[in-house]
Design a protein around this motif. Structure first.
Motif, PDB file in Angstrom:
ATOM      1  N   MET A   1       0.805  -1.129  -0.072  1.00 19.21           N
ATOM      2  CA  MET A   1      -0.172   0.056  -0.036  1.00 19.21           C
ATOM      3  C   MET A   1       0.924   1.098  -0.198  1.00 19.21           C
ATOM      4  O   MET A   1       1.754   1.370   1.071  1.00 19.21           O
ATOM      5  N   LEU A   2       0.879   1.944  -0.927  1.00 23.80           N
ATOM      6  CA  LEU A   2       1.697   3.101  -1.113  1.00 23.80           C
ATOM      7  C   LEU A   2       0.628   4.498  -1.136  1.00 23.80           C
ATOM      8  O   LEU A   2      -0.197   4.468  -1.925  1.00 23.80           O
ATOM      9  N   LEU A   3       0.933   5.437  -0.296  1.00 21.54           N
ATOM     10  CA  LEU A   3       0.195   6.828  -0.461  1.00 21.54           C
ATOM     11  C   LEU A   3       0.404   7.724  -1.656  1.00 21.54           C
ATOM     12  O   LEU A   3      -0.142   8.520  -1.668  1.00 21.54           O
ATOM     13  N   GLY A   4       1.649   7.279  -2.213  1.00 21.58           N
ATOM     14  CA  GLY A   4       1.965   8.317  -3.511  1.00 21.58           C
ATOM     15  C   GLY A   4       2.596   9.470  -2.955  1.00 21.58           C
ATOM     16  O   GLY A   4       2.848  10.171  -3.719  1.00 21.58           O
ATOM     17  N   PHE A   5       3.292   9.565  -1.812  1.00 21.29           N
ATOM     18  CA  PHE A   5       4.141  10.412  -1.521  1.00 21.29           C
ATOM     19  C   PHE A   5       5.639  10.422  -1.211  1.00 21.29           C
ATOM     20  O   PHE A   5       5.641   9.097  -0.900  1.00 21.29           O
ATOM     21  N   HIS A   6       6.567  11.229  -1.480  1.00 19.67           N
ATOM     22  CA  HIS A   6       7.884  10.523  -0.925  1.00 19.67           C
ATOM     23  C   HIS A   6       8.208  10.490   0.658  1.00 19.67           C
ATOM     24  O   HIS A   6       7.482  11.119   1.237  1.00 19.67           O
ATOM     25  N   SER A   7       9.030   9.493   0.862  1.00 16.61           N
ATOM     26  CA  SER A   7       9.325   9.234   2.311  1.00 16.61           C
ATOM     27  C   SER A   7       9.560  11.003   2.937  1.00 16.61           C
ATOM     28  O   SER A   7      10.259  11.872   2.393  1.00 16.61           O
ATOM     29  N   HIS A   8       8.951  10.801   4.178  1.00 10.74           N
ATOM     30  CA  HIS A   8       9.538  12.078   4.903  1.00 10.74           C
ATOM     31  C   HIS A   8       8.869  13.735   4.342  1.00 10.74           C
ATOM     32  O   HIS A   8       9.398  14.384   4.053  1.00 10.74           O
TER      33      HIS A   8
ATOM     34  N   GLU B   1       2.918   2.845   6.475  1.00 11.81           N
ATOM     35  CA  GLU B   1       3.014   3.794   5.405  1.00 11.81           C
ATOM     36  C   GLU B   1       2.975   5.297   5.744  1.00 11.81           C
ATOM     37  O   GLU B   1       3.504   6.233   5.305  1.00 11.81           O
ATOM     38  N   ILE B   2       1.880   5.621   6.840  1.00 11.54           N
ATOM     39  CA  ILE B   2       1.701   6.840   7.156  1.00 11.54           C
ATOM     40  C   ILE B   2       3.159   7.225   8.011  1.00 11.54           C
ATOM     41  O   ILE B   2       3.686   8.430   7.637  1.00 11.54           O
ATOM     42  N   THR B   3       3.588   6.411   8.783  1.00 10.38           N
ATOM     43  CA  THR B   3       4.911   6.764   9.203  1.00 10.38           C
ATOM     44  C   THR B   3       5.845   7.339   8.299  1.00 10.38           C
ATOM     45  O   THR B   3       6.833   8.095   8.499  1.00 10.38           O
ATOM     46  N   ARG B   4       5.774   6.362   7.295  1.00 11.85           N
ATOM     47  CA  ARG B   4       7.150   6.424   6.163  1.00 11.85           C
ATOM     48  C   ARG B   4       7.074   7.945   5.558  1.00 11.85           C
ATOM     49  O   ARG B   4       8.105   8.534   5.321  1.00 11.85           O
ATOM     50  N   VAL B   5       5.747   8.454   5.153  1.00 15.48           N
ATOM     51  CA  VAL B   5       5.540   9.820   4.407  1.00 15.48           C
ATOM     52  C   VAL B   5       5.804  10.745   5.397  1.00 15.48           C
ATOM     53  O   VAL B   5       6.068  12.157   5.040  1.00 15.48           O
ATOM     54  N   LEU B   6       5.361  10.597   6.958  1.00  9.82           N
ATOM     55  CA  LEU B   6       5.496  11.885   7.716  1.00  9.82           C
ATOM     56  C   LEU B   6       6.883  12.318   7.936  1.00  9.82           C
ATOM     57  O   LEU B   6       7.862  11.634   8.099  1.00  9.82           O
TER      58      LEU B   6
END
Length: 102
Positions: A1-8, A30-35
């Motif tokens: 599941m990818l949110l479509g945003f770069h990490s951080h 995944e939310i943690t990855r993009v935050l």
């Protein structure tokens, strides 16, 4: 599941009642990855309610409850994904919670 945003990439992630619709640990990871560092995750969802059938909401009596979590399980999901400063407020079988990415 990818949110479509770069990490951080994002400062705030809001998850309206969706945690029970997905594999919870994958969504929180995944939310943690993009935050970004210091970013906040705010979520809302329905809780797994009382084991007594009489007190379960009608939707839990009809629908499978495999993805409903307890308050403690949601906190564990957040902390196991590296989030800190977990807070929550429960109203009957509904929870709003937040956690911060260090």
């Amino acid at each position: 599941m990818l949110l479509g945003f770069h990490s951080h990439h994002v400062q705030l992630s809001l998850s309206m009642p969706a945690l029970h619709c997905t594999a919870g640990h994958l969504l929180v990871a995944e939310i943690t990855r993009v935050l970004r560092s210091g970013g906040i995750f705010v979520g809302t969802t329905f809780l797994r309610s009382s084991p007594s059938w009489m007190f379960k909401p009608l939707n839990e009596r009809i629908l499978p409850s495999g993805n409903y979590f307890t308050e403690e399980e949601i906190e564990d999901l957040c902390t196991s994904c590296g989030l800190t400063n977990y807070t929550s407020k429960v109203e009957q079988s509904f929870i709003i919670f937040s956690a911060k990415k260090p």
